[in-house]
Scaffold this active site. Structure first.
Site, PDB file in Angstrom:
ATOM      1  N   GLY A 134       5.663 -23.308  10.846  1.00 47.78           N
ATOM      2  CA  GLY A 134       5.805 -23.244   9.393  1.00 47.78           C
ATOM      3  C   GLY A 134       7.175 -23.686   8.914  1.00 47.78           C
ATOM      4  O   GLY A 134       8.080 -23.986   9.698  1.00 47.78           O
ATOM      5  N   ARG A 157       0.013 -31.514   7.863  1.00 42.06           N
ATOM      6  CA  ARG A 157       0.229 -32.034   9.206  1.00 42.06           C
ATOM      7  C   ARG A 157      -1.001 -31.781  10.077  1.00 42.06           C
ATOM      8  O   ARG A 157      -1.859 -30.972   9.718  1.00 42.06           O
ATOM      9  CB  ARG A 157       1.442 -31.327   9.827  1.00 42.06           C
ATOM     10  CG  ARG A 157       2.682 -31.320   8.928  1.00 42.06           C
ATOM     11  CD  ARG A 157       3.578 -30.130   9.247  1.00 42.06           C
ATOM     12  NE  ARG A 157       4.686 -30.004   8.304  1.00 42.06           N
ATOM     13  CZ  ARG A 157       5.897 -30.534   8.480  1.00 42.06           C
ATOM     14  NH1 ARG A 157       6.158 -31.215   9.577  1.00 42.06           N
ATOM     15  NH2 ARG A 157       6.846 -30.386   7.568  1.00 42.06           N
ATOM     16  N   ASP A 200       2.996 -30.861  14.964  1.00 44.30           N
ATOM     17  CA  ASP A 200       3.479 -30.354  13.678  1.00 44.30           C
ATOM     18  C   ASP A 200       4.377 -31.370  12.975  1.00 44.30           C
ATOM     19  O   ASP A 200       4.755 -31.160  11.809  1.00 44.30           O
ATOM     20  CB  ASP A 200       4.227 -29.032  13.856  1.00 44.30           C
ATOM     21  CG  ASP A 200       5.341 -29.120  14.884  1.00 44.30           C
ATOM     22  OD1 ASP A 200       5.007 -29.243  16.072  1.00 44.30           O
ATOM     23  OD2 ASP A 200       6.522 -29.064  14.512  1.00 44.30           O
TER      24      ASP A 200
END
Length: 490
Positions: A89, A182, A249
Site C-alpha cells: 500500500g 496496479r 506492485d
C-alpha cells in the site's frame, strides 16, 4: 483552509471504504517550491499559473487542502523479487483526487513523501530530496522520449530533515498518473478471497481505462493490459532503460511507467546489466524484463480466474490461452522497435532481421560500446556505405559482418539514405538522463543548488535534437564518474 483553483473528482473515493484509507499530510516546517511543471499544469487545465510559489509549495506538500479533495492512501499487495506480500500500500503517498483535463481524460494527482499512512509499516512516510529529484528528471525524460509514463507536476522541499543512511533534506513529489491501479491492487483483493472487491475493481478499471470491453470483461481486460505492457516494456528496452524493480506492485494496469526507484539507462551495453543495489540475483536485469513481464501478467491472470468463468478449469484454460500469446507478442514488438532504430521499415518482415539485431547488440557488448550513442552514430555509415572504415566503430570481423548485412538490408528497402537517416534520428535519442548526471543533480540539490537539475530538464525536453554547447549531457561518463549502483531511496 480550503482553496478552489481546480475541480477535483474522487471516483476512487466513492468505491467501498476497504479500497482506501483516509490520510492527512504531515505538517512541514517551511515548504519551498523546487520545481513546478507549468506546461503540464496548463495541459491538465489546473489554472494555477497565477499562484505564488508559496501557495504552490503549500498545495504540493499537502499543507493546504484543495477544495473537493479527499486525500486517501490505496492498499495493494505484490510479489517483491518473487516473494508475495499480501499487504503493502501507499506507505508514503496520498492521492489528493482526480482531475479531468480539457480533453476529458482523467488523471490522479498524488503526493509522494507527504507523511505516514495506514500502510507505512513503521516507516516515516517521508521522502529524501534525492528520490524526488530522480523521479522528476526520469519521468519527464521518459515522456519526452515518447514512453508512456507517470509525470512530474511539482517538487517541494519540506524544510525538514529526514533520516536514512545519513541526514538529508526532505521533499515531496507530485505525481500525475492515469491511475494508480496496479497488478498488486488485484492481488490485494484476491489474497483476501474478496470476490466482490475483485469484481468491483475490475469493473472500475475497465470503465476507467478500457471501456471498449468484449463479451467476457475479464478476458478482454487481460488482453488490453497485455497489449499495453508489452508495448511499454519493449519501448523501455529499445532505449536501454532498466526499471530495476519490476515487482507486481510497481506495474500499472494502464501501461504507464510507474515508480522510478533504482531505475537507470544503460551506458555501455550489457544484456545482463543490473544497477539496483537490491537486485543481487539479476531478476530484473535488462534482458530479463521481457520474461518478468510475462511472469507478472500471469499473476494478474491468477486474480482473474473467478471472474473469467464460473468453471474454474475453463477459466484457467481461457486465461492461459491469452498468456500464451505474450512471448511472441513481445518478441515481435521488440524486433519492430529495434528495426526502426536500425533504419529498417517497420512491418516489412525479413527472415534475418532478428539475427541482424542480435549481431549488432553482440558487437556492442563485446566492444563495451555505449548503447545510446552507438545507434546514433550509425547514421555516419549512411554517408558513404563503400567506405571500408569508420572511426566511430572498431573494425572487427563482427562489425564487418554486421555492416555488410545491414547495408544490404537497407538496399532491399529502396529508400533514399536521407530518409533512412531522418527516420533513425527520430527514434534514436542523443540525450538520455545518464546516471552520473542524475546523481550530480541530486548531490547539488542536497546542498541547495538546482542548476544541474534545471538544466537537465531543459536538455531532456528535446532528446532527439542536437543542442549546441550541451555535449556535457550527451557523452558517456569518465571512469571516475560512472554510477554502477542505484538505490530506491525510500
Amino acid at each position: 483552509m480550503e482553496i478552489e483553483y481546480m475541480t477535483f473528482d474522487n471516483t476512487y473515493h466513492k468505491l467501498p471504504d476497504r479500497f482506501y484509507k483516509e490520510v492527512t499530510a504531515e505538517r512541514f516546517s517551511k515548504p519551498e517550491l523546487l520545481a513546478f511543471n507549468e506546461n503540464l499544469s496548463d495541459d491538465l487545465g489546473l489554472n494555477l499559473g497565477s499562484q505564488s510559489d508559496i501557495e504552490l509549495a503549500n498545495f504540493f506538500s499537502g499543507q493546504t487542502l484543495l477544495k473537493g479533495s479527499h486525500p486517501i492512501a490505496l492498499p495493494y499487495a505484490g510479489h517483491q523479487f518473487g516473494h508475495f506480500v499480501p499487504q503493502l500500500g501507499d506507505g508514503r503517498a496520498m492521492l489528493l483526487g482526480e482531475i479531468v483535463n480539457p480533453d476529458s481524460k482523467r488523471f490522479d494527482i498524488q503526493l509522494k513523501g507527504s507523511g505516514q499512512t495506514f500502510f507505512s509499516r513503521n516507516g516515516d512516510g517521508k521522502s529524501a530530496i534525492g528520490p524526488v529529484i530522480r523521479e522528476y528528471i526520469l519521468s519527464e525524460a521518459m515522456y519526452h522520449l515518447g514512453v508512456p509514463t507517470t509525470r512530474a507536476l511539482a517538487a517541494v522541499a519540506t524544510g525538514d530533515l529526514v533520516y536514512r543512511e545519513e541526514t538529508v533534506p526532505g521533499a515531496v513529489f507530485t505525481r500525475i498518473a492515469s491511475s494508480h491501479i496496479r497488478i498488486g491492487t488485484f492481488q490485494y483483493f484476491a489474497a483476501k478471497d474478496d470476490l466482490d472487491g475483485l469484481k468491483t475493481l475490475l469493473d472500475y478499471s475497465i470503465q476507467r481505462h478500457y471501456p471498449e470491453s468484449g463479451t467476457n470483461p475479464a478476458i478482454s481486460f487481460l488482453q488490453k493490459v497485455i497489449q499495453a505492457q508489452v508495448s511499454l516494456v519493449s519501448n523501455w528496452m529499445s532505449l536501454g532503460f532498466i526499471h530495476g524493480v519490476m515487482n507486481t506492485d510497481n506495474m500499472s494496469i494502464s501501461g504507464e511507467t510507474i515508480d522510478y526507484g533504482p531505475c537507470a539507462f544503460m551506458d555501455q551495453f550489457n544484456a545482463h546489466q543490473v544497477y539496483s543495489f537490491i537486485d543481487r540475483d539479476g531478476r530484473y536485469s535488462y534482458m530479463n524484463q521481457g520474461p518478468i513481464l510475462q511472469w507478472n501478467l500471469s499473476r494478474l491472470a491468477d486474480c482473474l480466474i473467478p471472474l473469467a468463468h464460473s468453471d474454474k478449469k475453463k477459466a484457467i484454460e481461457m486465461l492461459n490461452s491469452e498468456l500464451a500469446t505474450i512471448s511472441d507478442l513481445f518478441r515481435n514488438e521488440w524486433i519492430e522497435r529495434m528495426k526502426r532504430k536500425l533504419g529498417l521499415v517497420s512491418g516489412q518482415a525479413h527472415e534475418n532481421d532478428e539475427k541482424l539485431i542480435t549481431s549488432w547488440l553482440d558487437y556492442l557488448e563485446k566492444e563495451e560500446l555505449d548503447f545510446t550513442l552507438s545507434f546514433r552514430k550509425l547514421e555516419n555509415l549512411l554517408v558513404d556505405n563503400d567506405n571500408p572504415s569508420d572511426s566511430s566503430f572498431k573494425q572487427t570481423t563482427e562489425f564487418d559482418t554486421f555492416k555488410t548485412a545491414w547495408t544490404n538490408r537497407l538496399k532491399d528497402q529502396d529508400l533514399e539514405l536521407a530518409i533512412v537517416k531522418e527516420k533513425m534520428n527520430g527514434v534514436n535519442p542523443i540525450y538520455i538522463p545518464r546516471n552520473h548526471q542524475v546523481e550530480r543533480a541530486i548531490q547539488q540539490a542536497i546542498v541547495g543548488d538546482l542548476s544541474v537539475f534545471n538544466e537537465m530538464n531543459q536538455v531532456l525536453k528535446n532528446p532527439y535534437v542536437y543542442q549546441p554547447n550541451l555535449d556535457f549531457y550527451r557523452v558517456t561518463p569518465l571512469p571516475e564518474e560512472e554510477v554502477t549502483t542505484t538505490f530506491c531511496g525510500t
